[in-house]
Design an enzyme around this catalytic site. Structure first.
Site: not given
Length: 785
Positions: A245, A323, A726
């Site tokens: 990423e 998160r 995910e």
């Protein structure tokens, strides 16, 4: 008058809700699939290698590269002084240099690059550098960073109610700590970038990356050029899992810098060992907890302290740690709760995105708490889980003030509990363990509630570009990248459905910053949600033009034009899709369109630690049964039952593959994949010989997966589907807790196992031995009394 029903006897091949194979599956297994390193080498190609730091934390006193420059085959040696723009590839905070200049901050950090005629010559030459260091004290662990208050980013706290007061008045209270290890991405295709110099100092890059636009922007910044001087193409990756990423940018920047400086193509294909040493991992966490609960096991209050190892720079650690906080509740309502997050700076490689993006670490913490509460009350953990689940009004607000509106977990758990025969098997396991002194079994059922969207709001956008050529064939391009997960086939199915044409008519093309600008990473499980909606919008625009054209040409109302099964019904007559396209082309109707989509409703206020960071939640549950050898600590995963909610699946075959792969990857993270840094800060587990990912033999022989038949997304997500990339990884928490259950049986379930992750054979054996010693001590004490 005829209507669309006249055509219902025919159908297109490959629309949505069909189980289709991956578009490149046959190429993967035959070797025909072209990855970056398979692109035919251009003339005069240079190969690259990086000189790496040998110290975890030190000042650079001198760097003699004369022997490197004189080595056979070497064409150029590049350092920070050769960078015309900014010496940085940090994705958010500019704290991640391409080449270290004055100080090194982890072993393996890039100091310079060697460009040579062959890869072997570049690698050999890079080892000839003579570098003098002045060592500085390194910080190598989360514990050290906490003690020294060494952080890459400020702390963040989410709080609701008064957890301190609620803890003080709770009927029962316990506390503990859990270490959760990191994980290497171990993608099959390592980091690789190929850069070609172009006119005017521009550069074309083929890169294995999940984020072409970020590579483009970072490379442009390094070169001191505008973004339009850099074009990045990505047809496919051999795996990414979050590791590509942000961190592809370093290698792309070095390749691009070399190409521009030398005027020759340059390729950086990173060796596996170097890849594992130089690139970040899943963040390892320390999670401390203090929980209060009543006689039934209902949680009355909880305090969490989450400390993540971020490494030497921020990378995406802020969003990842956020998160983890957002998922500290997992599936459970927490009324009085405080979650404190520390983002620890250590002299190790900068950790980065990994499938789940912090969510798994947060979930492991609360699942351990649930097990501890059940253990303290001698209850079945599933009973405590069901008692604490999110419910109706008054018990449906998350710690960050988002309302849980679509909870299907009670339905999932009820169905899975019955289909897996959980209660009977748990009773049989207790009977087996009572009569088996060495081999011990364990079982656990755990749920998953996972938020879908980028928690950084502006990333929730996507673009697409569709051309229809005069012969009726379609060219599809969007900002998503394909890393084996099946995004491209799903988006193509969406376009096929919108235009009502066979899937075979659609050409799937590489993601390119020259076609779709400013794309977001293919991450956060949002690839299909975002790019599918963008592609649908582009296809719909062209379709609406065609409807208007057909209505005008054949003098009918637009409502009398229907697309179905490669045909178009226009009033009383039907023509082929190709014929209509040909007519539209001759009539100068535009057959090309962009599409754009942005996710609605999401926001998060950091000041109040409240908002709606997710568009919706994906749900699932798993039952895992394991057996351990209490003399060696080794274990076997015997059976897994999974029921998962993917809404209305766009492609059930792809989704089932993602669920299986996600579970196995999560299982590896929690049981076998151990990262080890020695006392100098050197990573010792940097090859398949020292780092164990799950093998085919680790897959349970009895593996039962099912999609929730009633699945439906109440939000306006593409075709009412739900993300699947995910969420399945967290289903493997059931395997980790099943191991803990098996260990607990050694002391007849009287002593808490306190098993950390990964639960390697060594850790399992140490936990078993501790329980045996404590149980023996308790028996001696009872005998003495």
């Amino acid at each position: 008058m005829p209507d669309a029903r006249n055509l219902e006897t025919e159908a297109i091949s490959g629309g949505v809700h069909h189980a289709l194979k991956h578009d490149s599956a046959h190429k993967h297994v035959t070797g025909e699939a072209v990855y970056v390193d398979d692109i035919p080498a251009p003339a005069n190609l240079l190969h690259l290698a990086a000189g790496q730091s040998a110290r975890a934390h030190a000042k650079i006193l001198s760097m003699d590269l004369s022997m490197v420059r004189q080595a056979p085959g070497v064409v150029a040696v590049l350092t920070a002084e050769d960078i015309p723009g900014e010496n940085d590839v940090g994705p958010v905070i500019h704290d991640d240099p391409v080449f270290a200049e004055k100080v090194v901050e982890f072993i393996g950090q890039s100091l310079f690059a060697v460009a040579a005629e062959t890869r072997e010559e570049a690698r050999r030459a890079a080892l000839l550098a003579k570098i003098e260091y002045e060592d500085l004290e390194p910080v190598l662990s989360v514990g050290d960073a906490l003690a020294k208050e060494n952080f890459v980013l400020p702390d963040h706290v989410i709080r609701r109610g008064d957890s301190k007061a609620a803890l003080d008045r709770s009927q029962h209270r316990l506390s503990g700590s859990l270490q959760v290890g990191g994980q290497d991405h171990f993608y099959l295709e390592g980091m690789v970038s190929l850069a070609l110099p172009a006119e005017d100092g521009d550069v074309q890059i083929w890169c294995s990356t999940q984020h072409p636009s970020e590579v483009q922007h970072n490379v442009a910044r390094v070169l001191g050029r505008p973004s339009n001087a850099v074009t990045v193409d990505v047809r496919r990756m051999g795996g990414g899992f979050g590791g590509k990423e942000t961190q592809s940018a370093l290698f792309a920047a070095i390749a691009a810098l070399t190409a521009v400086r030398t005027g020759r193509p340059a390729k950086f294909c990173v060796d596996r060992d170097d890849d594992m040493i130089m690139t970040g991992k899943r963040h390892d966490f320390r999670i401390d907890y203090d929980v209060g609960f009543d006689d039934d096991g209902r949680i009355e209050a909880v305090d969490f302290m989450q400390a993540s190892r971020c490494g030497m720079s921020a990378d995406l650690s802020g969003a990842i740690s956020d998160r983890a906080m957002f998922h500290a509740d997992n599936a459970y309502y927490l009324n009085d709760v405080t979650i404190t997050s520390h983002r620890c700076k250590t002299n190790t490689v900068s950790n980065t995105a990994f499938r789940g993006f912090g969510g798994p670490q947060g979930m492991v913490g609360i699942e351990r708490v649930i097990d501890e509460v059940a253990f303290a009350l001698s209850k079945d953990p599933l009973e405590v889980r069901k008692l604490n689940l999110y419910g109706g009004e008054g018990r449906n607000i998350t710690p960050y003030s988002m309302t849980v509106e679509d909870n299907v977990l009670p339905e999932i758990i009820e169905e899975l509990e019955a289909s897996s025969d959980y209660a009977r098997r748990r009773a049989e396991i207790r009977t087996f363990n009572a009569s088996s002194p060495v081999m011990k079994k364990g079982i656990s059922l755990t749920p998953v509630k996972f938020g879908i969207s980028f928690s950084t709001k502006h990333l929730n956008q996507a673009g697409a570009l569709i051309h229809i050529y005069a012969d009726g064939s379609v060219h599809l391009n969007h900002g998503g990248t394909e890393m084996g997960q099946g995004l491209y086939i799903k988006v193509a199915q969406i376009v096929a459905e919108e235009l009502q044409i066979d899937l075979e008519r659609i050409k799937i093309s590489a993601a390119s910053t020259g076609k779709v600008p400013n794309t977001s990473a293919t991450a956060a499980s949002s690839g299909t949600d975002l790019n599918g909606k963008a592609a649908q919008a582009a296809a719909r625009t062209i379709r609406e033009r065609l409807v208007a054209f057909a209505a005008s040409r054949y003098d009918v109302k637009p409502s009398e034009v229907f697309f179905h099964a490669n045909k178009v019904q226009i009033g009383p007559q039907t023509i082929s899709f190709d014929e209509l396209i040909g007519q539209a082309y001759l009539a100068r109707v535009s057959l090309s369109s962009t599409g754009f989509y942005k996710t609605p409703k999401i926001f998060y206020d950091r000041e109040t630690a409240s908002g709606r960071p997710f568009y919706y939640f994906a749900y699932g549950a798993a039952v895992s049964e394991v057996m351990i050898d209490s003399l060696t600590g080794e274990h076997k995963l015997l059976r897994v039952d999974i029921l998962h909610d993917v809404g209305r699946s766009i492609n059930p075959a792809i989704d089932l593959g993602q669920i299986e792969g996600g579970f196995i990857q999560g299982y590896g993270w929690l049981t076998s994949e151990e990262l080890f840094w020695d006392e100098t800060g050197r990573l010792r587990t940097h090859a398949p010989s020292t780092y164990k990912i799950p093998a085919c033999s680790d897959r349970p022989e009895d593996f039962r997966m099912k999609l929730l038949e009633s699945g439906w997304n109440r939000e306006d997500v593409i075709h009412r589907s739900k993300a699947v990339g995910e969420p399945p990884l967290m289903l493997a928490i059931s395997a980790f807790l099943a191991l803990s259950d098996a260990v607990a049986s050694v002391a007849d379930y009287r002593i808490r196992p306190d098993l950390d992750a990964p639960a390697t054979p060594e850790r399992v054996l140490m936990a078993v031995e501790r329980l045996r010693r404590e149980a023996a001590g308790a028996e001696q004490t009872e005998a003495a009394q």
